[in-house]
Design a protein around this motif. Structure first.
Motif, PDB file in Angstrom:
ATOM      1  N   ALA A 555       8.212  41.182 -53.723  1.00  0.00           N
ATOM      2  CA  ALA A 555       7.297  42.314 -53.896  1.00  0.00           C
ATOM      3  C   ALA A 555       7.371  42.893 -55.303  1.00  0.00           C
ATOM      4  N   ALA A 556       8.529  42.791 -55.958  1.00  0.00           N
ATOM      5  CA  ALA A 556       8.721  43.409 -57.278  1.00  0.00           C
ATOM      6  C   ALA A 556       8.660  42.399 -58.413  1.00  0.00           C
ATOM      7  N   GLU A 557       8.124  41.221 -58.144  1.00  0.00           N
ATOM      8  CA  GLU A 557       8.105  40.170 -59.175  1.00  0.00           C
ATOM      9  C   GLU A 557       7.372  40.620 -60.431  1.00  0.00           C
ATOM     10  N   HIS A 558       6.338  41.437 -60.287  1.00  0.00           N
ATOM     11  CA  HIS A 558       5.501  41.811 -61.434  1.00  0.00           C
ATOM     12  C   HIS A 558       6.209  42.754 -62.406  1.00  0.00           C
ATOM     13  N   VAL A 559       7.308  43.394 -61.997  1.00  0.00           N
ATOM     14  CA  VAL A 559       7.995  44.320 -62.913  1.00  0.00           C
ATOM     15  C   VAL A 559       9.252  43.709 -63.517  1.00  0.00           C
TER      16      VAL A 559
END
Length: 650
Positions: A555-559
């Protein structure tokens, strides 16, 4: 004493006296065992009974010779006994040193003393300094889930093969190194560097531009390895003596600058991009090698703040590079320097923040030393978990009083920065310091050598206490930053950021290592009613924490910041292992199929994160080893599920 009359008559007869001595009592008194006064010419007894008083009895000197002979005999018997014991021990050692295959072979003879035994060299692959890998009461490997699984024991191999019906590809499932460890290889250009230029400092404006960029970034608050005023003075001192032929006395200052350039150049910081366009590219590998060349000289000099900063930044550099062994070595040097400087303990006076840093250097230096202690403390706990090495910063020897106002300011600063992007004034550190303290306690209470001797009741007591402490920490975190007990896509993180990623990953890691210890309980084999239920629920919490780790990373791959692959890989890989073992333990459970899909999607996610960083040839080779490891886990887990359903249908 009374001389006998016979002895007085022949005082010069040396040959006779050497053979015998004259008795002190006359013959009659000696025979009757009475005291003789040896009077001349007759003793009292002989005179009273009117009998001759003679001294014709002779006695040979045998007593000392007999004692000496007995002593020699005892010594001889003792030597023979020692020889027999040594021979017995040698025979046992020789028999133990023979491989099992040779003892089974019919043509192999027992080795004798004329044939020396073969000695197997001891390496990191054959000896483990950590706790054996257990899952649900089974000992699978030689090291713990939290420290890697280099080699499976025969019992673990048999269990995996019995659950999957497949032969194990040991070259994939048992790598020589844990999957999250990479041995960083120096490039040929760095190794062929001119040794005469090792001590040459780069142009000063290059150092100052990198220094300015680092001070203006959030990375300095997360890794407060330098202080603005103190490091500015280090730069002045180093360049003031840059023309000195001998670096003696200045090695720490120069090495500190080299290590700083290596660490900051390796770290991918968005704020650096626009500033670094003003200067030529900096090769972090070259500066790291220069700092390493100067490290022996730094260790010979008196321990200083600059020397401590050097080895601490080299430890950070190796950790970010994935070279855990070197990170462990430099971290150990950092710990020893911290002990020498007294930064592991503090007083109320040293804890007070400085009022005027420009006019008072000592309080500022003391405050900065304490920040370096906490940074090294946090790093050491992670490295100890990943390598299985014992801890150096133990609670008995360190003052673990948190910095003044740390808890009150931590999440307030994070909230302010998250919305305004302005930098907080105080250090944040890579992980909440309270979580690092819980990690340290968990390793000591559950995974130390002493912890292996604990009974089931003692082990479960430690697990409950640590779980309570971790829950108290979780509840103390403000709701907007508080990790959930179990993460799912239905409960997203409203403040997702790189710092919240590290916060949640470390929380779930603590849950995993605390409850994973229940796998060592003997009640798995004994099936002890109520205790078995408590053990099973504890292991279930560990597996659920591993699922949350993979789900949150997805879920937090983009940050995720580019270039942190080797820092991040430990968390998903340890989760992979826990979920894999759970699938083999419960292959028919409906959750097993979902976990299998989670392994597949998490593998793809890790590949994407890896491709976002600059890759060397050595890194590409190693990531293939990691991919093979995860692919083999996925294949065996899938085979276990299929085999269980076939058997159930039959």
């Amino acid at each position: 004493m009374y001389p006998s009359p016979t002895s007085g008559e022949n005082p010069d007869d040396d040959s006779h006296s050497s053979r015998k001595r004259i008795a002190r009592a006359c013959d009659s008194c000696y025979k009757r065992k009475i005291k003789c006064d040896a009077a001349i010419p007759q003793c009292n007894w002989c005179s009273h009974h009117n009998i001759p008083c003679t001294f014709t009895r002779t006695t040979h000197r045998r007593r000392k010779e007999k004692i000496h002979a007995n002593s020699q005999q005892k010594t001889s018997r003792l030597a023979e006994r020692i020889d027999r014991i040594e021979k017995l021990l040698t025979d046992n050692l020789l028999r133990e040193s023979v491989p099992r295959e040779s003892s089974i072979s019919s043509n192999t003879e027992s080795p004798g003393f004329d044939q020396p035994p073969s000695i197997t060299p001891i390496g990191p692959s054959s000896v483990s300094s950590s706790v054996p890998l257990h899952f649900a009461g089974r000992e699978l490997g030689v090291v713990s889930l939290i420290t890697g699984i280099p080699f499976l024991l025969p019992e673990g191999q048999q269990w995996i093969q019995s659950r999957t019906g497949q032969h194990i590809a040991f070259d994939k499932l048992s790598p020589a190194r844990p999957p999250w460890e990479k041995q960083r290889a120096m490039s040929s250009s760095a190794l062929l560097m001119d040794l005469h230029k090792v001590f040459e400092l780069p142009e000063r404006h290059i150092v100052e531009i990198n220094f300015e960029a680092y001070c203006g970034s959030l990375m300095m608050r997360i890794f407060p390895i330098i202080d603005t005023a103190l490091f500015a003075e280090t730069i002045k001192t180093a360049y003031r003596h840059q023309n000195t032929n001998s670096p003696i006395g200045q090695a720490a200052n120069r090495a500190c600058i080299f290590a700083f350039l290596a660490f900051t150049s390796l770290t991918r910081i968005p704020e650096f991009d626009s500033i670094r366009q003003q200067i030529s590219p900096v090769d972090p590998e070259t500066f790291a090698l220069k700092a390493q060349y100067l490290t022996p000289q730094v260790l010979q000099e008196t321990t200083t703040l600059e020397g401590l900063q050097t080895v601490a930044m080299l430890a950070l550099y190796e950790l970010v590079s994935g070279n855990l062994q070197s990170a462990n070595y430099y971290g150990s040097l950092s710990a020893r320097m911290i002990f020498n400087l007294g930064a592991h303990t503090t007083t109320s006076q040293q804890s007070v923040l400085y009022q005027d840093p420009a006019t008072d250097t000592d309080p500022r230096a003391q405050h900065h030393l304490r920040n370096i202690f906490w940074l090294c403390y946090t790093i050491e706990k992670d490295v100890s978990l990943r390598t299985g090495q014992p801890q150096l910063f133990v609670q008995d020897n360190c003052d673990l009083t948190l910095p003044p106002g740390y808890v009150d300011r931590l999440y307030t600063s994070l909230e302010y920065h998250h919305h305004s992007q302005e930098l907080p004034d105080n250090p944040l550190f890579p992980v909440d310091l309270r979580l690092s303290i819980i990690k340290a306690r968990a390793c000591s209470a559950l995974y130390s050598f002493k912890a292996l001797q604990k009974t089931d009741a003692e082990l479960l007591k430690e697990i409950r206490e640590l779980d309570d402490e971790l829950e108290k920490w979780r509840v103390s975190v403000p709701p907007e930053w508080r990790p959930t007990l179990s993460f799912s896509h239905e409960t997203p993180d409203p403040n997702v950021s790189m710092h919240s990623v590290m916060l949640r990953l470390n929380y779930h890691l603590c849950m995993t290592i605390i409850h994973q210890a229940s796998s060592r309980c003997k009640s798995w084999a004994n099936g002890q009613g109520g205790m078995m239920e408590g053990v099973s629920s504890s292991l279930a919490l560990s597996v659920e924490a591993s699922r949350s780790t993979l789900l949150y990373l997805e879920a937090a791959e983009h940050v995720l910041i580019d270039g942190i692959f080797w820092t991040l890989i430990f968390y998903p890989m340890s989760a992979f292992l826990a979920i894999f073992c759970n699938i083999l333990q419960n292959p028919i459970d409906p959750q097993a199929t979902k976990d299998l899909g989670l392994l597949r999607t998490a593998t793809s996610m890790m590949e994407r994160v890896f491709l976002r960083q600059t890759c060397s040839t050595n890194e590409v080779v190693h990531i293939k080893l990691v991919a093979d490891f995860v692919t083999e886990l996925y294949r065996l887990a899938k085979c276990a599920i299929e085999k269980a359903w076939r058997e159930r249908s039959a």
